[in-house]
Design a protein around this motif. Structure first.
Motif, PDB file in Angstrom:
ATOM      1  N   UNK A 177       0.853  -1.187   0.000  1.00 44.45           N
ATOM      2  CA  UNK A 177       0.000   0.000   0.000  1.00 44.45           C
ATOM      3  C   UNK A 177       0.896   1.246   0.000  1.00 44.45           C
ATOM      4  N   UNK A 178       0.634   2.133  -0.943  1.00 43.24           N
ATOM      5  CA  UNK A 178       1.416   3.357  -1.078  1.00 43.24           C
ATOM      6  C   UNK A 178       0.575   4.537  -0.634  1.00 43.24           C
ATOM      7  N   UNK A 179       1.151   5.378   0.196  1.00 44.41           N
ATOM      8  CA  UNK A 179       0.495   6.618   0.588  1.00 44.41           C
ATOM      9  C   UNK A 179       1.205   7.790  -0.086  1.00 44.41           C
ATOM     10  N   UNK A 180       0.406   8.749  -0.578  1.00 39.20           N
ATOM     11  CA  UNK A 180       0.939   9.881  -1.312  1.00 39.20           C
ATOM     12  C   UNK A 180       0.457  11.184  -0.685  1.00 39.20           C
ATOM     13  N   UNK A 181       1.375  12.116  -0.525  1.00 36.62           N
ATOM     14  CA  UNK A 181       1.021  13.419   0.041  1.00 36.62           C
ATOM     15  C   UNK A 181       1.613  14.513  -0.830  1.00 36.62           C
ATOM     16  N   UNK A 182       0.719  15.325  -1.421  1.00 36.64           N
ATOM     17  CA  UNK A 182       1.159  16.425  -2.269  1.00 36.64           C
ATOM     18  C   UNK A 182       1.383  17.690  -1.447  1.00 36.64           C
ATOM     19  N   UNK A 183       2.233  18.549  -1.969  1.00 32.17           N
ATOM     20  CA  UNK A 183       2.455  19.862  -1.362  1.00 32.17           C
ATOM     21  C   UNK A 183       2.948  20.812  -2.437  1.00 32.17           C
ATOM     22  N   UNK A 184       2.953  22.105  -2.097  1.00 31.73           N
ATOM     23  CA  UNK A 184       3.497  23.087  -3.021  1.00 31.73           C
ATOM     24  C   UNK A 184       2.477  23.904  -3.779  1.00 31.73           C
ATOM     25  N   UNK A 185       1.214  23.574  -3.628  1.00 30.78           N
ATOM     26  CA  UNK A 185       0.187  24.358  -4.303  1.00 30.78           C
ATOM     27  C   UNK A 185       0.051  25.738  -3.680  1.00 30.78           C
ATOM     28  N   UNK A 186      -0.744  26.576  -4.345  1.00 25.99           N
ATOM     29  CA  UNK A 186      -0.964  27.910  -3.817  1.00 25.99           C
ATOM     30  C   UNK A 186      -1.508  28.830  -4.879  1.00 25.99           C
ATOM     31  N   UNK A 187      -1.414  30.111  -4.589  1.00 24.17           N
ATOM     32  CA  UNK A 187      -1.892  31.151  -5.500  1.00 24.17           C
ATOM     33  C   UNK A 187      -0.698  31.753  -6.231  1.00 24.17           C
ATOM     34  N   UNK A 188      -0.820  31.851  -7.540  1.00 33.23           N
ATOM     35  CA  UNK A 188       0.256  32.407  -8.358  1.00 33.23           C
ATOM     36  C   UNK A 188      -0.362  33.238  -9.463  1.00 33.23           C
ATOM     37  N   UNK A 189       0.345  34.257  -9.882  1.00 38.86           N
ATOM     38  CA  UNK A 189      -0.146  35.068 -10.992  1.00 38.86           C
ATOM     39  C   UNK A 189       0.135  34.379 -12.319  1.00 38.86           C
ATOM     40  N   UNK A 190      -0.640  34.732 -13.308  1.00 35.87           N
ATOM     41  CA  UNK A 190      -0.434  34.186 -14.654  1.00 35.87           C
ATOM     42  C   UNK A 190       1.013  34.425 -15.090  1.00 35.87           C
ATOM     43  N   UNK A 191       1.532  33.467 -15.799  1.00 40.20           N
ATOM     44  CA  UNK A 191       2.909  33.348 -16.299  1.00 40.20           C
ATOM     45  C   UNK A 191       3.915  33.092 -15.187  1.00 40.20           C
ATOM     46  N   UNK A 192       3.419  32.921 -13.962  1.00 38.58           N
ATOM     47  CA  UNK A 192       4.296  32.566 -12.861  1.00 38.58           C
ATOM     48  C   UNK A 192       4.601  31.083 -12.841  1.00 38.58           C
ATOM     49  N   UNK A 193       5.343  30.665 -11.805  1.00 35.74           N
ATOM     50  CA  UNK A 193       5.777  29.278 -11.678  1.00 35.74           C
ATOM     51  C   UNK A 193       5.464  28.734 -10.292  1.00 35.74           C
ATOM     52  N   UNK A 194       5.292  27.425 -10.245  1.00 36.67           N
ATOM     53  CA  UNK A 194       5.146  26.695  -8.997  1.00 36.67           C
ATOM     54  C   UNK A 194       5.809  25.342  -9.161  1.00 36.67           C
ATOM     55  N   UNK A 195       6.285  24.783  -8.059  1.00 36.26           N
ATOM     56  CA  UNK A 195       6.768  23.414  -8.078  1.00 36.26           C
ATOM     57  C   UNK A 195       5.993  22.607  -7.056  1.00 36.26           C
ATOM     58  N   UNK A 196       5.336  21.578  -7.550  1.00 31.23           N
ATOM     59  CA  UNK A 196       4.602  20.669  -6.688  1.00 31.23           C
ATOM     60  C   UNK A 196       5.484  19.486  -6.320  1.00 31.23           C
ATOM     61  N   UNK A 197       5.269  18.974  -5.122  1.00 36.01           N
ATOM     62  CA  UNK A 197       5.979  17.789  -4.662  1.00 36.01           C
ATOM     63  C   UNK A 197       4.957  16.751  -4.219  1.00 36.01           C
ATOM     64  N   UNK A 198       5.346  15.510  -4.340  1.00 38.43           N
ATOM     65  CA  UNK A 198       4.498  14.412  -3.877  1.00 38.43           C
ATOM     66  C   UNK A 198       5.403  13.401  -3.193  1.00 38.43           C
ATOM     67  N   UNK A 199       5.233  13.267  -1.890  1.00 44.10           N
ATOM     68  CA  UNK A 199       6.040  12.342  -1.107  1.00 44.10           C
ATOM     69  C   UNK A 199       5.305  11.017  -0.953  1.00 44.10           C
TER      70      UNK A 199
END
Length: 125
Positions: free
Chosen positions: A1-23
């Motif tokens: 059984x694998x458990x997954x937890x995402x992080x890194x989301x949020x509010x960003x302006x158009x043409x901006x960047x984000x990096x999501x992680x999943x542990x």
């Protein structure tokens, strides 16, 4: 059984960047194919990108090709999604998913065995 937890989301302006992680935990991370999907309000969950067990092969949806990059660090049991040049229409909940050993190239939600709880990404115009 694998458990997954995402992080890194949020509010960003158009043409901006984000990096999501999943542990990941609870399984042998290097044996599972990993992918990112997203779901906007009122829409079906859609494929974004997939990465093979070794990380040597990736495929992204046409809509994000050239802007989003999926990667993984098997030593850290983590998969990432680097998102650049974000657009308002890409506002959605982003989910990571894991698939048990088999063919690595999978783009359908039904082909994945484990899911995270999702992380909200909001892109303002």
């Amino acid at each position: 059984q694998v458990q997954l937890v995402e992080s890194g989301g949020g509010l960003v302006q158009a043409v901006g960047s984000l990096r999501l992680s999943c542990a990941a935990s609870g399984g042998t991370f290097s044996r599972v194919t990993m992918a990112w999907f997203r779901q906007a309000p009122g829409e079906e969950r859609k494929f974004v990108a997939v990465i093979s067990r070794s990380g040597g092969s990736t495929v992204s949806a046409d809509s994000v090709n050239g802007r989003f990059t999926i990667s993984r660090d098997n030593a850290k049991n983590t998969v990432y999604l680097q998102m650049n040049s974000l657009k308002p229409e890409e506002t959605a909940v982003y989910y990571c998913a894991a698939a048990d050993p088999g063919t690595w190239y999978r783009t359908q939600t039904s082909e994945y065995d484990y899911w995270g709880q999702g992380t909200q990404v909001t892109v303002s115009s």
